[in-house]
Write a protein that holds these residues in place. Sequence first.
Motif, short mmCIF file in Angstrom:
data_model
loop_
_atom_site.label_atom_id
_atom_site.label_comp_id
_atom_site.label_asym_id
_atom_site.label_seq_id
_atom_site.Cartn_x
_atom_site.Cartn_y
_atom_site.Cartn_z
N ALA A 1 -10.94 -4.45 -9.64
CA ALA A 1 -8.85 -5.26 -9.12
C ALA A 1 -7.97 -5.01 -10.19
N ASP A 2 -8.63 -3.59 -10.67
CA ASP A 2 -7.41 -2.97 -11.35
C ASP A 2 -5.96 -2.34 -10.94
N THR A 3 -5.76 -1.97 -9.23
CA THR A 3 -5.15 -1.39 -8.37
C THR A 3 -4.81 -2.79 -6.94
N ALA A 4 -3.57 -3.18 -7.54
CA ALA A 4 -3.20 -3.65 -6.35
C ALA A 4 -2.28 -2.92 -5.41
N ILE A 5 -2.17 -3.18 -4.16
CA ILE A 5 -1.69 -2.88 -3.05
C ILE A 5 -0.01 -3.70 -3.04
N CYS A 6 1.10 -2.89 -3.28
CA CYS A 6 2.84 -3.68 -3.14
C CYS A 6 3.23 -2.92 -1.80
N ALA A 7 4.33 -3.19 -1.57
CA ALA A 7 5.32 -2.82 -1.22
C ALA A 7 5.52 -1.58 -1.39
N GLY A 8 5.77 -0.57 -0.28
CA GLY A 8 5.55 1.39 -0.54
C GLY A 8 4.90 2.08 -0.62
N THR A 9 3.40 0.88 -1.09
CA THR A 9 1.87 1.82 -1.43
C THR A 9 2.06 2.67 -0.58
N PHE A 10 1.64 2.38 1.01
CA PHE A 10 1.33 3.53 1.83
C PHE A 10 2.23 4.39 1.94
N GLU A 11 2.87 4.48 1.55
CA GLU A 11 4.35 5.38 2.42
C GLU A 11 4.45 6.80 0.60
N ALA A 12 3.96 6.12 -0.80
CA ALA A 12 4.08 7.29 -1.06
C ALA A 12 2.89 7.18 -1.06
N ALA A 13 1.85 7.10 -1.23
CA ALA A 13 0.53 7.82 -0.37
C ALA A 13 0.83 8.81 0.18
N MET A 14 1.44 8.90 1.30
CA MET A 14 1.72 9.24 2.94
C MET A 14 2.25 11.05 1.84
N ALA A 15 3.21 10.51 1.11
CA ALA A 15 4.37 11.39 0.24
C ALA A 15 3.40 12.52 -0.37
N SER A 16 2.35 11.91 -1.67
CA SER A 16 1.47 12.46 -2.38
C SER A 16 1.04 13.14 -1.83
N LYS A 17 0.59 12.72 -0.73
CA LYS A 17 -0.46 13.99 -0.10
C LYS A 17 -0.09 15.09 0.90
N ASP A 18 1.51 15.13 0.78
CA ASP A 18 2.24 15.95 1.77
C ASP A 18 2.67 16.72 0.35
N VAL A 19 3.19 16.24 -0.74
CA VAL A 19 3.04 16.83 -1.54
C VAL A 19 2.30 18.05 -2.34
N ALA A 20 1.34 17.52 -1.94
CA ALA A 20 -0.04 18.17 -2.64
C ALA A 20 -0.59 19.01 -0.94
N LEU A 21 -0.47 18.96 0.46
CA LEU A 21 -0.38 19.98 0.81
C LEU A 21 0.94 21.23 1.15
N SER A 22 1.91 20.52 0.58
CA SER A 22 2.66 21.74 0.24
C SER A 22 2.80 22.90 -0.07
N ALA A 23 2.44 22.11 -1.51
CA ALA A 23 1.97 22.78 -3.13
C ALA A 23 0.52 23.71 -2.72
N LEU A 24 0.31 23.44 -1.69
CA LEU A 24 -0.89 24.14 -1.07
C LEU A 24 -0.49 25.44 -0.40
N ALA A 25 0.07 24.66 0.76
CA ALA A 25 1.04 25.64 1.43
C ALA A 25 1.25 27.30 0.60
N HIS A 26 2.32 26.78 -0.16
CA HIS A 26 2.66 28.15 -1.17
C HIS A 26 1.42 29.22 -2.11
N VAL A 27 0.61 28.48 -2.06
CA VAL A 27 -0.30 29.58 -2.29
C VAL A 27 -0.77 30.39 -1.85
N LEU A 28 -1.23 29.53 -0.58
CA LEU A 28 -2.02 29.96 0.47
C LEU A 28 -1.03 31.81 1.12
N THR A 29 -0.15 31.21 1.22
CA THR A 29 1.07 32.31 1.93
C THR A 29 1.71 32.58 0.90
#
Length: 348
Positions: free
Chosen positions: A117-145
């Motif tokens: 019960a520590d973590t609520a879902i609110c407006a913008g949660t899914f959008e932020a999670a999608m952006a966070s994942k994009d940050v990780a994958l774009s940073a990874l792309a730099h390391v790999l290339t």
Amino acid sequence: MRIVHSETTKARRARTELDGGQLVPPWECPERVDMILAGLRQAGFTEVVAPAEHGLAPVLAVHDAYYVEFLASCWDDWRALGREGEAIAWIWPTRTMPGRRIPRCVDGRLGHYALGADTAICAGTFEAAMASKDVALSALAHVLTDGGPAFGLCRPPGHHAAVDQFGGYCFFNNAAVAAQRALESGLSRVAILDVDFHHGNGTQQIFEARSDVLFVSIHGDPMTCFPYFMGHADEVGEGDGAGYTVNYPLPEGTGAEVWFHVLEAAKARIAEAGCELLIVSLGVDTFEGDPISAFRLAGDDFLEMGRRLAGAGLPTLFLMEGGYAVAEIGTNVANVLTGFEQGSAGAK
């Protein structure tokens, strides 16, 4: 050091967290991002790039499709019931009520997919999670290339998110998504080193039966520290993954001398496993002033942490996890990255 950040990661601004029997403002807040960016600028990391969009396919490679659909629809389903507060789970499957079917109502689905019960879902949660994942994958792309290191300023964090559960402020497991993408890009084995104070239960659960990802975690002893129910030393992986989960639970009050001794053991295990990429789940809540953690690392210790991580000699991706001493978080993160650059330069 490539720095990747998206302003969309701040779209989630939860108002409530259950802590000590009270609903309080969450420790994990958008201001953490601003303080980290300020600390990076002050340390000379002035070039920050936006991520590319990577869609849902990388998420679905490690997360259950019904879970992802739930995260996408939960807030709208909750609001459709006329509720003013945030969506917080209040009932769960238990040892005596195992929950073999997923309820149709949003309250039941919250209980099915929430760790606590520590973590609520609110407006913008899914959008932020999608952006966070994009940050990780774009940073990874730099390391790999490019081969050079990168820091993904992920928010929400990810290491508590399991295949089909959220909690501990985490929704998509950014490190797991990145590791899976790295393997799909041709690598044979990836190391995820979790240095957050809290055990990365989600990362362990995702990979514990696999040998292509070595998960190593240095964290507070779950006998007394969140998330309580995973992270013991005798959890070493299962089936094909036996030996590829390594947990170092440490007592409250652990300081730099012991912590760095364990870090060297972790690096030795990573070298032994023949890993080709190091993903660091970078939590700086090991800081002595962190309000919800209990280790005793000082600010300068994060410089040494970075230097020692550079000593692993691997292409390295840093992804942001926890750290809740907001006034100091930017300096502590910048110290890790500065120390890493110093250590890398010294090795050349």
